[in-house]
Every structure is written in structure tokens, then in C-alpha cells.
Motif scaffolding. Sequence first.
Motif, PDB file in Angstrom:
ATOM      1  N   ASN A 114       0.865  -1.175   0.000  1.00 13.88           N
ATOM      2  CA  ASN A 114       0.000   0.000   0.000  1.00 13.88           C
ATOM      3  C   ASN A 114       0.901   1.223   0.000  1.00 13.88           C
ATOM      4  N   TRP A 115       0.515   2.191  -0.802  1.00 15.33           N
ATOM      5  CA  TRP A 115       1.394   3.290  -1.188  1.00 15.33           C
ATOM      6  C   TRP A 115       1.070   4.591  -0.480  1.00 15.33           C
ATOM      7  N   ALA A 116       2.138   5.340  -0.190  1.00 18.30           N
ATOM      8  CA  ALA A 116       2.027   6.714   0.303  1.00 18.30           C
ATOM      9  C   ALA A 116       1.945   7.633  -0.921  1.00 18.30           C
ATOM     10  N   ASP A 117       2.060   8.920  -0.701  1.00 17.63           N
ATOM     11  CA  ASP A 117       2.050   9.881  -1.805  1.00 17.63           C
ATOM     12  C   ASP A 117       3.453  10.157  -2.329  1.00 17.63           C
ATOM     13  N   ILE A 118       4.372   9.219  -2.110  1.00 12.83           N
ATOM     14  CA  ILE A 118       5.765   9.339  -2.548  1.00 12.83           C
ATOM     15  C   ILE A 118       6.005   8.251  -3.586  1.00 12.83           C
ATOM     16  N   ALA A 119       6.559   8.629  -4.737  1.00 10.69           N
ATOM     17  CA  ALA A 119       6.909   7.616  -5.737  1.00 10.69           C
ATOM     18  C   ALA A 119       8.156   6.875  -5.268  1.00 10.69           C
ATOM     19  N   CYS A 120       8.261   5.618  -5.631  1.00  7.76           N
ATOM     20  CA  CYS A 120       9.476   4.864  -5.325  1.00  7.76           C
ATOM     21  C   CYS A 120      10.582   5.322  -6.277  1.00  7.76           C
TER      22      CYS A 120
END
Length: 185
Positions: A65-71
Motif C-alpha cells: 500500500n502506497w504513500a504519496d511518494i513515488a518509489c
Amino acid sequence: MEVKQRVREKFSDLESHQPEDLKKALLDLDVSLEELMEFLHDPEGKPYYRQLLYQDDHVEMIVMNWADIACAPHDHGHSSGWIRVMSGETKQTIYKAEGNELPKPLFTEIKEKGKLFFAPKKGIHKMGSQGDEPLVTLHLYSPPIRGMKVYDLETCAACVVSSDCGAWWPEEQRQRLEEIKLQRG
């Protein structure tokens, strides 16, 4: 039946680990977002939180599940696999690198809920959340990811990371298996 048990039953007896067979197995599992909710946690400043659902010598399945930061741009070492968007939308950029050159972006695309896409061996990409709905992705790789290379485009460097590090520059020295200085093309 609990999702981890279903996944274990599906992959522990899988005879072929070729990409099309893995895709079919992943689709046959028909995992729902509701079944994955218990595995989703705060990414705590990282691009995503990941939870290993299954791993053996041939495959691994991870929910993120993702934050608002791209990897960071990264490859998957010697692995290839499938990524399924369970919720939200992802913005994915595909890169190309030759030798020890800095990867160059080729194109960017949006993948929405329900989409399944392939991550080829040594293919370089980065992902991030797009839109308002929380991004949750389900990943299936074969073999389990080892030797993932993460790229820092600003410092012109790459790092082979340990298997407990995600697609970001590792903060802990023990997660940096090899650092590589890259050249601008």
C-alpha cells in the motif's frame, strides 16, 4: 479460506513458473482488496509498506500500500513478475539503461484499478500513487527478488539492495550490498 492459505496452496504445487503460467495462477486466485486489508499498514515515510504473503524457492507474493511518494527507479534483479492494481491508480515510468549509464525515461503511463501488468527481468521502472483513491498493488515475482538495483538519478548512482529493502535508497548500510557510480549518457 484465509488468503495466505489459498496463496500457499496455489503456488506450493505450481509446476511451471513461466510468466504466462504465473499470470494465470494470479488471476485464478482472484484475491480481493477486502482480503488484503489486514496486511496494509502505514508506510512510515517510505513510498510504500509491503507485506510478504508467500515465498518459496520459486515465487514470492507481496501486497503493497502506497504513500504519496513515488518509489525510486529500480529493477527486480533476476526476477520478473506481475503487478495487479487492487485499488487506486499508479503512475508508472519505464526507463532504459545501457551499461553503467544513468537510466533514461522512455514513457509514463497510468494503470488503474483492475489492471495487471508485467515487470520484465532487468526492466527498470518507478511507480507512485496517482489520484485520490489509495493505491494498493499485489505483486507476484519469480524467482523471489534478489539483487534489486535501485537508482538515484540526482547523484548518478545505483545500489544493489538487500532483500529486506524496498525500492528506495537504503538508509541502513547493511542494506547496501553494492554501490555503483553511473555515467550520464
